[in-house]
Design a protein around this motif. Structure first.
Motif, short mmCIF file in Angstrom:
data_model
loop_
_atom_site.label_atom_id
_atom_site.label_comp_id
_atom_site.label_asym_id
_atom_site.label_seq_id
_atom_site.Cartn_x
_atom_site.Cartn_y
_atom_site.Cartn_z
N VAL A 165 -6.02 12.60 -0.43
CA VAL A 165 -5.04 11.55 -0.19
C VAL A 165 -5.57 10.33 -0.94
CG1 VAL A 165 -4.04 10.01 1.54
CG2 VAL A 165 -4.37 12.43 2.06
N ARG A 202 -9.60 6.76 -1.74
CA ARG A 202 -9.27 8.19 -1.65
C ARG A 202 -9.96 8.84 -0.48
NH1 ARG A 202 -12.18 10.36 -7.19
NH2 ARG A 202 -11.44 8.40 -8.00
N LEU A 241 -4.54 6.42 -1.97
CA LEU A 241 -3.63 5.30 -1.77
C LEU A 241 -3.93 4.23 -2.79
CD1 LEU A 241 -3.71 4.93 2.14
CD2 LEU A 241 -2.12 6.25 0.72
N LYS A 242 -2.90 3.48 -3.15
CA LYS A 242 -3.06 2.37 -4.09
C LYS A 242 -2.50 1.11 -3.47
CE LYS A 242 1.28 3.41 -6.46
NZ LYS A 242 1.94 3.71 -7.74
N ILE A 247 0.87 -1.18 0.00
CA ILE A 247 0.00 0.00 0.00
C ILE A 247 0.90 1.23 0.00
CG2 ILE A 247 -1.83 1.26 1.20
CD1 ILE A 247 -2.81 -1.53 0.59
N GLU A 248 0.66 2.14 -0.96
CA GLU A 248 1.48 3.35 -1.04
C GLU A 248 0.66 4.49 -1.61
OE1 GLU A 248 4.75 1.81 -3.27
OE2 GLU A 248 3.67 1.88 -5.16
N ARG A 249 1.21 5.68 -1.54
CA ARG A 249 0.53 6.88 -2.05
C ARG A 249 0.47 6.81 -3.57
NH1 ARG A 249 0.10 11.84 1.19
NH2 ARG A 249 -1.48 13.04 0.08
N GLN A 308 -2.90 7.46 7.66
CA GLN A 308 -2.38 8.64 6.96
C GLN A 308 -3.05 9.93 7.44
OE1 GLN A 308 -0.47 9.37 3.79
NE2 GLN A 308 0.68 7.59 4.47
N ALA A 355 -4.82 1.83 6.24
CA ALA A 355 -3.67 2.67 5.87
C ALA A 355 -4.11 4.13 5.69
CB ALA A 355 -3.01 2.14 4.60
N LEU A 356 -5.29 4.32 5.12
CA LEU A 356 -5.80 5.67 4.92
C LEU A 356 -6.08 6.33 6.27
CD1 LEU A 356 -6.64 7.77 2.82
CD2 LEU A 356 -8.93 6.82 2.93
N LEU A 366 -6.43 -1.12 2.81
CA LEU A 366 -6.44 0.23 2.23
C LEU A 366 -7.08 1.23 3.18
CD1 LEU A 366 -7.27 -0.58 -1.49
CD2 LEU A 366 -5.34 0.82 -0.73
#
Length: 181
Positions: A58, A73, A60-61, A8-10, A108, A104-105, A101
């Motif tokens: 923000v 998003r 994330l993928k 998982i990353e931006r 963030q 992680a969001l 996801l």
């Protein structure tokens, strides 16, 4: 053959095409469920998505190997995060990617917001189940069309923990660390 690890990353503007492809594939089942091929995620343009990626959102993928398999998003309204467009490629669903996801969001945006909100359709049992499992609680329902009622959900985020008391000698230790470099 072992499946590649999901990272998982931006996401950035260069990911717009792949995100849009996964988004459309993921929302086809929703379109069939509601009998509506014009759901907003299905008619969003590449240019609209690029604008979101270039803005304050923000995004994330989830990437497995070299393949983008999911995205989510967040947009902001004061101290509230609106989570939207949680998508996972149909062949990668039910593997925990959606939950990862969202988690992680939330990580963030922690500290920037007090709560996250989202909505899903009343017939979207998988989305409702996932949201409840992640701690989201229904706040209200909104009928937007004869065939669609949106279920609004919210999760309060824990306030950011205050920094631990470093003690009376913290300034001296910081000087020692800097001086020792």
């Amino acid at each position: 053959m072992q499946e590649p690890q999901v990272v998982i990353e931006r996401a950035g503007p260069a990911d717009a095409g792949e995100i849009l492809t996964v988004q459309r594939a993921a929302y086809l089942a929703e379109a069939q469920l509601y009998g509506d091929p014009f759901l907003p995620p299905l008619v969003e343009s590449l240019e609209q998505l690029r604008a979101v990626l270039a803005g304050d959102a923000v995004v994330l993928k989830a990437v497995a190997g070299h393949r983008l398999v999911g995205a989510v998003r967040a947009q902001f309204s004061e101290r509230t995060c609106l989570i939207g467009r949680l998508v996972v490629a149909p062949d990668a669903q039910r593997r925990g990617i959606g939950g990862r996801l969202v988690a992680a969001l939330e990580e963030q945006v922690a500290g920037r917001v007090d709560a996250c909100v989202l909505f899903t359709g009343h017939l979207s049992e998988g989305g409702l189940r996932l949201s409840r499992r992640l701690g989201y609680r229904e706040t209200h329902r909104e009928r937007v069309a004869a065939h669609l009622t949106l279920v609004h959900m919210r999760k309060d985020l824990a306030p950011a923990a205050p920094p631990a008391d470093p003690g009376p000698w913290a300034a001296d230790r910081a000087v020692v660390r800097v001086g020792a470099c």
